[in-house]
Design a protein around this motif. Sequence first.
Motif, PDB file in Angstrom:
ATOM      1  N   LEU A 157       0.729  -1.261   0.258  1.00 25.38           N
ATOM      2  CA  LEU A 157       0.049  -0.050  -0.070  1.00 25.38           C
ATOM      3  C   LEU A 157       0.961   1.246  -0.158  1.00 25.38           C
ATOM      4  O   LEU A 157       0.287   2.486  -1.050  1.00 25.38           O
ATOM      5  CB  LEU A 157      -1.061  -0.092   1.019  1.00 25.38           C
ATOM      6  N   SER A 158       1.847   1.545   0.538  1.00 29.30           N
ATOM      7  CA  SER A 158       3.014   2.106   0.499  1.00 29.30           C
ATOM      8  C   SER A 158       3.443   2.701  -0.420  1.00 29.30           C
ATOM      9  O   SER A 158       3.267   4.115  -1.309  1.00 29.30           O
ATOM     10  CB  SER A 158       4.018   2.184   1.971  1.00 29.30           C
ATOM     11  N   SER A 159       3.692   2.011  -1.281  1.00 28.83           N
ATOM     12  CA  SER A 159       4.190   2.164  -3.093  1.00 28.83           C
ATOM     13  C   SER A 159       2.266   2.654  -3.723  1.00 28.83           C
ATOM     14  O   SER A 159       2.901   3.339  -4.930  1.00 28.83           O
ATOM     15  CB  SER A 159       4.330   1.109  -3.615  1.00 28.83           C
ATOM     16  N   ILE A 160       1.788   2.191  -3.350  1.00 34.71           N
ATOM     17  CA  ILE A 160       0.442   3.304  -4.277  1.00 34.71           C
ATOM     18  C   ILE A 160       0.108   3.973  -3.511  1.00 34.71           C
ATOM     19  O   ILE A 160      -0.086   4.856  -5.014  1.00 34.71           O
ATOM     20  CB  ILE A 160      -0.906   1.851  -3.647  1.00 34.71           C
ATOM     21  N   GLU A 161       0.200   4.516  -2.548  1.00 36.83           N
ATOM     22  CA  GLU A 161      -0.237   5.843  -1.983  1.00 36.83           C
ATOM     23  C   GLU A 161       1.480   6.829  -2.874  1.00 36.83           C
ATOM     24  O   GLU A 161       0.526   7.676  -2.995  1.00 36.83           O
ATOM     25  CB  GLU A 161       0.095   5.839  -0.616  1.00 36.83           C
ATOM     26  N   GLN A 162       2.208   6.812  -2.157  1.00 34.14           N
ATOM     27  CA  GLN A 162       3.333   7.727  -2.935  1.00 34.14           C
ATOM     28  C   GLN A 162       3.353   7.458  -4.604  1.00 34.14           C
ATOM     29  O   GLN A 162       2.774   8.523  -5.526  1.00 34.14           O
ATOM     30  CB  GLN A 162       4.876   6.386  -3.355  1.00 34.14           C
ATOM     31  N   LEU A 163       2.686   6.603  -5.097  1.00 33.35           N
ATOM     32  CA  LEU A 163       2.567   6.366  -6.631  1.00 33.35           C
ATOM     33  C   LEU A 163       2.052   7.317  -7.248  1.00 33.35           C
ATOM     34  O   LEU A 163       1.909   8.322  -8.095  1.00 33.35           O
ATOM     35  CB  LEU A 163       3.349   5.225  -7.627  1.00 33.35           C
ATOM     36  N   SER A 164       0.316   6.900  -6.243  1.00 30.39           N
ATOM     37  CA  SER A 164      -0.761   7.546  -7.189  1.00 30.39           C
ATOM     38  C   SER A 164      -0.526   9.316  -6.674  1.00 30.39           C
ATOM     39  O   SER A 164      -0.833   9.404  -7.432  1.00 30.39           O
ATOM     40  CB  SER A 164      -2.050   6.718  -6.529  1.00 30.39           C
ATOM     41  N   LYS A 165      -0.149   9.367  -5.757  1.00 30.17           N
ATOM     42  CA  LYS A 165      -0.344  11.318  -5.323  1.00 30.17           C
ATOM     43  C   LYS A 165       0.755  11.134  -6.046  1.00 30.17           C
ATOM     44  O   LYS A 165       0.307  12.384  -7.021  1.00 30.17           O
ATOM     45  CB  LYS A 165      -0.100  11.040  -4.547  1.00 30.17           C
ATOM     46  N   GLN A 166       2.104  11.160  -7.328  1.00 28.35           N
ATOM     47  CA  GLN A 166       2.784  11.316  -7.653  1.00 28.35           C
ATOM     48  C   GLN A 166       1.844  11.696  -9.737  1.00 28.35           C
ATOM     49  O   GLN A 166       2.136  12.996  -9.637  1.00 28.35           O
ATOM     50  CB  GLN A 166       4.356  11.123  -8.261  1.00 28.35           C
ATOM     51  N   LEU A 167       1.278  10.228  -9.648  1.00 29.80           N
ATOM     52  CA  LEU A 167       0.892  10.247 -10.876  1.00 29.80           C
ATOM     53  C   LEU A 167       0.011  11.538 -11.375  1.00 29.80           C
ATOM     54  O   LEU A 167      -1.330  11.737 -12.044  1.00 29.80           O
ATOM     55  CB  LEU A 167       0.642   8.997 -11.132  1.00 29.80           C
ATOM     56  N   ILE A 168      -1.222  11.290  -9.730  1.00 27.33           N
ATOM     57  CA  ILE A 168      -2.551  12.360 -10.001  1.00 27.33           C
ATOM     58  C   ILE A 168      -2.094  13.282 -10.311  1.00 27.33           C
ATOM     59  O   ILE A 168      -2.553  14.118 -10.857  1.00 27.33           O
ATOM     60  CB  ILE A 168      -4.117  11.997  -9.222  1.00 27.33           C
ATOM     61  N   SER A 169      -1.009  14.016  -9.015  1.00 28.93           N
ATOM     62  CA  SER A 169      -1.289  15.676  -9.366  1.00 28.93           C
ATOM     63  C   SER A 169      -0.634  15.816 -10.796  1.00 28.93           C
ATOM     64  O   SER A 169      -0.498  17.085 -11.388  1.00 28.93           O
ATOM     65  CB  SER A 169       0.284  15.109  -8.068  1.00 28.93           C
ATOM     66  N   TYR A 170       0.755  15.109 -11.531  1.00 26.03           N
ATOM     67  CA  TYR A 170       1.200  14.911 -12.644  1.00 26.03           C
ATOM     68  C   TYR A 170      -0.022  15.806 -13.690  1.00 26.03           C
ATOM     69  O   TYR A 170       0.254  16.695 -14.496  1.00 26.03           O
ATOM     70  CB  TYR A 170       2.314  13.756 -13.263  1.00 26.03           C
ATOM     71  N   CYS A 171      -0.832  14.387 -13.570  1.00 26.75           N
ATOM     72  CA  CYS A 171      -2.141  14.232 -14.339  1.00 26.75           C
ATOM     73  C   CYS A 171      -3.126  15.733 -14.270  1.00 26.75           C
ATOM     74  O   CYS A 171      -3.956  16.464 -15.421  1.00 26.75           O
ATOM     75  CB  CYS A 171      -2.530  13.019 -14.392  1.00 26.75           C
TER      76      CYS A 171
END
Length: 457
Positions: A157-171
């Motif tokens: 879950l920690s990886s899902i949280e980190q990457l999701s935040k980064q990708l959502i912010s960029y998009c």
Amino acid sequence: MEFKLSKYVHISKDDDVLPDAFYLYATRTGAAIELETKYHDDVLQENWKALPLKVIDTLMLAEAIVPVEQNELDYVLTSNKENIKDNDKKFLSFTIQPTANCQLGCHYCGQQHVKKVASTETNDAIYNRIIGKVLAIQETLQSLSVSWYGGEPLTGLSSIEQLSKQLISYCDNNNIFYSASIVTNALALKMSTFKTLVSKYKITSFQITIDGTAEFHDQRRMLKTGAPSFDIIFNNVKEIVHSDFFKDNKADINIRCNVDAQNKDNIITLLEMMHEHGILDKVGFNTAPIHDWGDNGASQINGISKDDYAQFEIDVLLKLHSYGLLRRGRLIPLRNYNVCMVANSQSEVYDAYGNVSTCWEVPYTPVYDNTEYYAGNLHTNPNIDSTKVIMRDWFNEIPTNDSWCKGCKFLPVCGGGCPKHWNSGSAACPSFKKNIDERLFLSKFVSLDNAQSSVLN
């Protein structure tokens, strides 16, 4: 111009079921056309002058009648490649396997599970890889999607949280539509976790595997300790689908059953149980035969024959129909331009070690270690070229490879099944090849929205 009956046509005729008509299924378009029996011989004999104009027009629109000089295999494969090429400019999709860990010990899983979760450095490498692909087509890109897979992704879950935040912010900052899905065993999918995944990380599609009622599921999908898992998973799903949050948010849950001879007859009981608990009408439901994963020989353990599985599928469809839950897409396959992510030049799979592959059965499966199924590792080479990895060129291979796809009338709606299975020497044909007649006739007697079938008199 002269015309011929397409090679991509399947004729279904059963005088007991449909005495005055027959079905012509044109796989080049996925259209199922009901025709009066009196036209049967003229169609097969290509006696076009004997057919009414409205019948000719319908058959031509469905591409059941095509120019006589047309190389249909080339036409279909070229259409597939052009469609993929166009989509590769607009849509990017990636599978991220954030962990090699899983709580379950399913006998048919080919993965080797260890307690490894992607590090911050690996997540950063994955993020940079994805953004690099975004920048390469930023002028035409419309959407970016991520599929979370595992192991069991919720143990990472920690990886899902980190990457999701980064990708959502960029998009969000670059006007790119972002979506995400997850394949999970749902052991850790508590209501609070579900809310977080949907509202914060835009994961709106959930695939959850339940292999029958507790009696059968717990023999197959037990914890690694041997403890049962059914009640935990079933109760998690039940709580979620009955919640106000689920009703108010656009999230989909699909229940998948992996089927073999052992649990086949119990799946109907599972459907009845899901109906009794008010779950079935709120989720999707599909089944798949157990297959060999890597070299684990899973299909040899209580394996189910293709014929038996095809009949089982019809039984499931009839059961769903009895509850008013059968949709047309479940019956008649539509035109399919893309067999799977492997044919997309930009789609990739990233695992917790930073390895890059093009098929999500590859990571954590020992038989594929140090093979051509991997493109490389992001830590050693962040600029890996995965466009030439094995199976990428599937639609160019079909005319000369060892598969029988080149001569199959179902190629336009199948695409060749699973290229990896073919590459491993096993047929990847879909079950509808065995039960298409039943599907076509069943469609006659089911009231379906937006049905493609029509009666021509």
